[in-house]
Design an enzyme around this catalytic site. Structure first.
Site, PDB file in Angstrom:
ATOM      1  N   GLU A   4       1.037  -1.147   0.136  1.00 47.53           N
ATOM      2  CA  GLU A   4       0.130  -0.041   0.044  1.00 47.53           C
ATOM      3  C   GLU A   4       0.825   1.222   0.064  1.00 47.53           C
ATOM      4  O   GLU A   4       1.831   1.372   0.539  1.00 47.53           O
ATOM      5  CB  GLU A   4      -0.777   0.052   1.347  1.00 47.53           C
ATOM      6  CG  GLU A   4      -1.888  -1.199   1.077  1.00 47.53           C
ATOM      7  CD  GLU A   4      -2.850  -1.077   2.444  1.00 47.53           C
ATOM      8  OE1 GLU A   4      -2.616  -0.017   3.172  1.00 47.53           O
ATOM      9  OE2 GLU A   4      -3.589  -2.095   2.777  1.00 47.53           O
ATOM     10  N   HIS A  13      -7.966   1.225   2.106  1.00 44.95           N
ATOM     11  CA  HIS A  13      -7.649   0.978   3.589  1.00 44.95           C
ATOM     12  C   HIS A  13      -8.434   2.098   4.476  1.00 44.95           C
ATOM     13  O   HIS A  13      -7.732   2.715   5.331  1.00 44.95           O
ATOM     14  CB  HIS A  13      -6.140   1.099   3.818  1.00 44.95           C
ATOM     15  CG  HIS A  13      -6.014   0.253   5.164  1.00 44.95           C
ATOM     16  ND1 HIS A  13      -4.809  -0.560   5.100  1.00 44.95           N
ATOM     17  CD2 HIS A  13      -6.632  -0.064   6.251  1.00 44.95           C
ATOM     18  CE1 HIS A  13      -4.688  -1.078   6.454  1.00 44.95           C
ATOM     19  NE2 HIS A  13      -5.751  -0.773   7.193  1.00 44.95           N
TER      20      HIS A  13
HETATM   21  N1  LIG Z   1      -9.440  -2.173   6.845  1.00 43.71           N
HETATM   22  C1  LIG Z   1      -9.081  -1.627   8.282  1.00 43.71           C
HETATM   23  O1  LIG Z   1      -9.116  -0.337   7.889  1.00 43.71           O
HETATM   24  C2  LIG Z   1      -8.947  -2.329   9.333  1.00 43.71           C
HETATM   25  C3  LIG Z   1      -9.454  -1.542  10.636  1.00 43.71           C
HETATM   26  C4  LIG Z   1      -9.281  -2.277  11.707  1.00 43.71           C
HETATM   27  C5  LIG Z   1      -8.482  -3.505  11.912  1.00 43.71           C
HETATM   28  N2  LIG Z   1      -8.149  -3.995  10.676  1.00 43.71           N
HETATM   29  C6  LIG Z   1      -7.463  -5.488  10.526  1.00 43.71           C
HETATM   30  O2  LIG Z   1      -8.676  -6.472  11.194  1.00 43.71           O
HETATM   31  C7  LIG Z   1      -7.878  -7.305  12.085  1.00 43.71           C
HETATM   32  C8  LIG Z   1      -9.011  -7.673  12.963  1.00 43.71           C
HETATM   33  O3  LIG Z   1      -9.511  -6.698  13.976  1.00 43.71           O
HETATM   34  P1  LIG Z   1     -10.224  -7.381  15.141  1.00 43.71           P
HETATM   35  O4  LIG Z   1     -10.124  -5.971  16.070  1.00 43.71           O
HETATM   36  O5  LIG Z   1     -11.455  -7.993  14.901  1.00 43.71           O
HETATM   37  O6  LIG Z   1      -8.938  -8.042  15.818  1.00 43.71           O
HETATM   38  P2  LIG Z   1      -9.337  -9.387  16.840  1.00 43.71           P
HETATM   39  O7  LIG Z   1      -7.928  -9.684  17.312  1.00 43.71           O
HETATM   40  O8  LIG Z   1     -10.212  -8.802  17.718  1.00 43.71           O
HETATM   41  O9  LIG Z   1      -9.815 -10.619  16.013  1.00 43.71           O
HETATM   42  C9  LIG Z   1      -9.031 -11.322  15.161  1.00 43.71           C
HETATM   43  C10 LIG Z   1      -9.580 -12.623  15.341  1.00 43.71           C
HETATM   44  O10 LIG Z   1      -9.081 -13.464  14.145  1.00 43.71           O
HETATM   45  C11 LIG Z   1      -8.590 -14.871  14.570  1.00 43.71           C
HETATM   46  N3  LIG Z   1      -7.707 -15.371  13.724  1.00 43.71           N
HETATM   47  C12 LIG Z   1      -6.388 -15.050  13.614  1.00 43.71           C
HETATM   48  N4  LIG Z   1      -5.999 -15.903  12.696  1.00 43.71           N
HETATM   49  C13 LIG Z   1      -7.061 -16.724  12.356  1.00 43.71           C
HETATM   50  C14 LIG Z   1      -6.785 -17.858  11.333  1.00 43.71           C
HETATM   51  N5  LIG Z   1      -5.849 -18.069  10.509  1.00 43.71           N
HETATM   52  N6  LIG Z   1      -8.207 -18.320  10.983  1.00 43.71           N
HETATM   53  C15 LIG Z   1      -9.197 -18.269  11.934  1.00 43.71           C
HETATM   54  N7  LIG Z   1      -9.179 -17.000  12.876  1.00 43.71           N
HETATM   55  C16 LIG Z   1      -8.267 -16.335  12.945  1.00 43.71           C
HETATM   56  C17 LIG Z   1      -8.137 -14.620  16.132  1.00 43.71           C
HETATM   57  O11 LIG Z   1      -8.359 -15.768  17.075  1.00 43.71           O
HETATM   58  C18 LIG Z   1      -9.299 -13.274  16.631  1.00 43.71           C
HETATM   59  O12 LIG Z   1     -10.496 -14.162  17.255  1.00 43.71           O
HETATM   60  C19 LIG Z   1      -6.859  -6.351  12.613  1.00 43.71           C
HETATM   61  O13 LIG Z   1      -5.566  -7.152  13.197  1.00 43.71           O
HETATM   62  C20 LIG Z   1      -6.460  -5.530  11.653  1.00 43.71           C
HETATM   63  O14 LIG Z   1      -5.267  -6.023  11.018  1.00 43.71           O
HETATM   64  C21 LIG Z   1      -8.403  -3.774   9.203  1.00 43.71           C
HETATM   65  O1  LIG Z   2      -5.439   3.633  10.203  1.00 46.07           O
HETATM   66  C1  LIG Z   2      -4.644   2.640   9.818  1.00 46.07           C
HETATM   67  O2  LIG Z   2      -3.689   3.000   8.906  1.00 46.07           O
HETATM   68  C2  LIG Z   2      -5.199   1.220   9.871  1.00 46.07           C
HETATM   69  C3  LIG Z   2      -6.564   0.952  10.034  1.00 46.07           C
HETATM   70  C4  LIG Z   2      -6.551  -0.634  10.500  1.00 46.07           C
HETATM   71  O3  LIG Z   2      -5.907  -1.249   9.459  1.00 46.07           O
HETATM   72  C5  LIG Z   2      -6.396  -0.819  11.659  1.00 46.07           C
HETATM   73  O4  LIG Z   2      -5.162  -1.857  12.142  1.00 46.07           O
HETATM   74  O5  LIG Z   2      -6.897  -0.417  12.580  1.00 46.07           O
END
Ligand SMILES: NC(=O)c1ccc[n+]([C@@H]2O[C@H](COP(=O)([O-])OP(=O)(O)OC[C@H]3O[C@@H](n4cnc5c(N)ncnc54)[C@H](O)[C@@H]3O)[C@@H](O)[C@H]2O)c1
Ligand SMILES: O=C(O)CC[C@@H](O)C(=O)O
Length: 399
Positions: free
Chosen positions: A259, A282
């Site tokens: 990215e 993102h």
């Molecule tokens: N797109 C965005 O802007 C954005 C925003 C926030 C978070 N995220 C991403 O989303 C992810 C998840 O966020 P969250 O707050 O739900 O995290 P979290 O840690 O609460 O939940 C992640 C879940 O995934 C499970 N997991 C991990 N690897 C796995 C696998 N291989 N198979 C099955 N289950 C698996 C874990 O056990 C956990 O329950 C973050 O780590 C981040 O990378 C992206």
């Molecule tokens: O704000 C960001 O750059 C990351 C957002 C998201 O992937 C997160 O991990 O919360």
């Protein structure tokens, strides 16, 4: 005056809060490369990043003054957490502040793809009027497969059921199924029955390439795919293959294997020409509400660690929640989790006739962390004696 460096356009409330707490705050709009980061961190005590800045062992070794890192987001895979802990650096994130924003984006993606909005928009912008219902579906009654039932996945489960969807999920860990959601014992069990598959696993290294050829082939004919987790989790070459052969009816991506580091940097995708495709940069957590909440939350974690030695909600140190110091000074002793270290700390303090009025100890894996309030300020000699205890990682004294 302690210095804080905030990168990646972190909400201004964070700089405002840290400045108010007495930090000299420098802010930058974009992320920095490893060499740029090393240079920018000269003399810096606190670092704030989001998902684009990578904090490697090389960065950590080059910046011995660095005391804490705030990930103003959820993901912390961009920091070498174990190395940071062993070098005495606390890392914090905002585990909940943007989860709702991500969930609402994914609900939007599901409806957009089920109604082929990207395709219709593309055609209409190019003068083609097409009212046909071909390939368009209500989401009510369809099955949503959530992979990763954590803070985001479980919230999504509730909102999807409110729309009348049936929810199944798969997680590595034991999870409480919310509402009528059904836990699948295997990933294939989820893939075979889901009309929409959405990825919400975390960014651990073992999830690299987690969803590829086999998983796409296992998806139901005509199902849709969404990835809002981390870009490296899904194989986009395989995704394109299964969209082009008609097996997958559409996809939405908010994250990508690589990215841009800053707004306006160039971005290309092999999926840009697919018609039923939602591509977003993102932005799952990029709402004003989420960024405001993240800014204040993580800034407070950093201040509490700097001034009170509190590691509440730290992602890499034992969690010790402490309030204001109620004595002359506070000592924070970070060490390898070995027997006898705390006794040696107390022995050195006792030898200086310093009384310990409060003491908390936490251990997590190879790391131990003790916070104690003491009856007198520590001399440089005493501080050096504590630092010399074998196994000591870092000693901080607030006095
Ligand atoms: N797109 C965005 O802007 C954005 C925003 C926030 C978070 N995220 C991403 O989303 C992810 C998840 O966020 P969250 O707050 O739900 O995290 P979290 O840690 O609460 O939940 C992640 C879940 O995934 C499970 N997991 C991990 N690897 C796995 C696998 N291989 N198979 C099955 N289950 C698996 C874990 O056990 C956990 O329950 C973050 O780590 C981040 O990378 C992206
Ligand atoms: O704000 C960001 O750059 C990351 C957002 C998201 O992937 C997160 O991990 O919360």
């Amino acid at each position: 005056m302690p210095k804080a460096l905030l990168l990646e356009n972190i909400h201004p409330l964070a700089a405002e809060a840290l400045s108010k707490d007495g930090f000299d705050v420098v802010t930058m709009k974009g992320a920095l490369s490893e060499d740029e980061l090393i240079e920018a961190l000269d003399g810096v005590d606190l670092l704030g990043i989001r998902s684009k800045t990578t904090v490697t062992p090389k960065v950590i070794d080059a910046c011995p003054q660095l005391t804490a890192i705030g990930c103003f987001c959820i993901g912390t895979n961009q920091v070498d957490l174990s190395y940071a802990a062993n070098q005495g650096i606390a890392v914090f994130n905002a585990p909940y502040s943007n989860t709702r924003s991500v969930v609402e984006l994914v609900i939007c993606d599901i409806i957009c793809l089920m109604r082929r909005i990207p395709a219709h928009t593309h055609y209409l912008k190019h003068g083609v009027w097409d009212k046909s219902a071909t390939g368009s579906h209500e989401v009510r009654g369809k099955t949503l497969g959530i992979i990763g039932y954590g803070n985001i996945g479980s919230q999504l489960s509730v909102l999807a059921e409110a729309l009348g969807m049936r929810v199944v999920f798969y997680d590595l860990e034991e999870k409480l199924a919310l509402g009528n959601a059904h836990r699948c014992e295997t990933l294939d069990e989820l893939l075979e029955q889901s009309d929409a598959v959405t990825l919400h696993v975390d960014g651990r290294k073992s999830n690299t390439g987690f969803f590829g050829e086999h998983q796409f082939a296992q998806m139901k004919q005509g199902a849709i795919f969404i990835n809002a987790s981390r870009g490296f989790v899904a194989d986009l070459v395989a995704l394109k293959k299964y969209i082009d052969n008609g097996h997958i009816a559409g996809a939405a991506l908010d994250v990508y294997p690589t990215e841009p580091k800053a707004k306006g940097d160039p971005f290309t995708s092999e999926l840009a020409d697919e018609d039923n495709m939602v591509l977003t940069p993102h932005i799952g957590g990029s709402t004003l509400e989420a960024q405001k909440n993240i800014g204040t939350f993580v800034a407070q974690r950093l201040s509490d660690y700097w001034f009170k030695a509190s590691t509440m909600l730290s992602v890499n140190l034992p969690q010790i929640t402490v309030g204001d110091c109620k004595n002359e000074a506070r000592v924070a002793h970070l060490h390898k989790n070995l027997p006898g270290i705390l006794a040696q700390v107390n022995q050195h303090l006792g030898a200086q006739d310093i009384n310990v009025s409060a003491q908390s100890l936490g251990t997590e894996g190879e790391i131990g962390y003790a916070v104690m309030d003491v009856s007198a300020p520590l001399s440089q000699e005493t501080i050096e004696a504590l630092e010399a205890i074998p196994g000591t990682i870092r000693v901080r004294v607030m006095q």
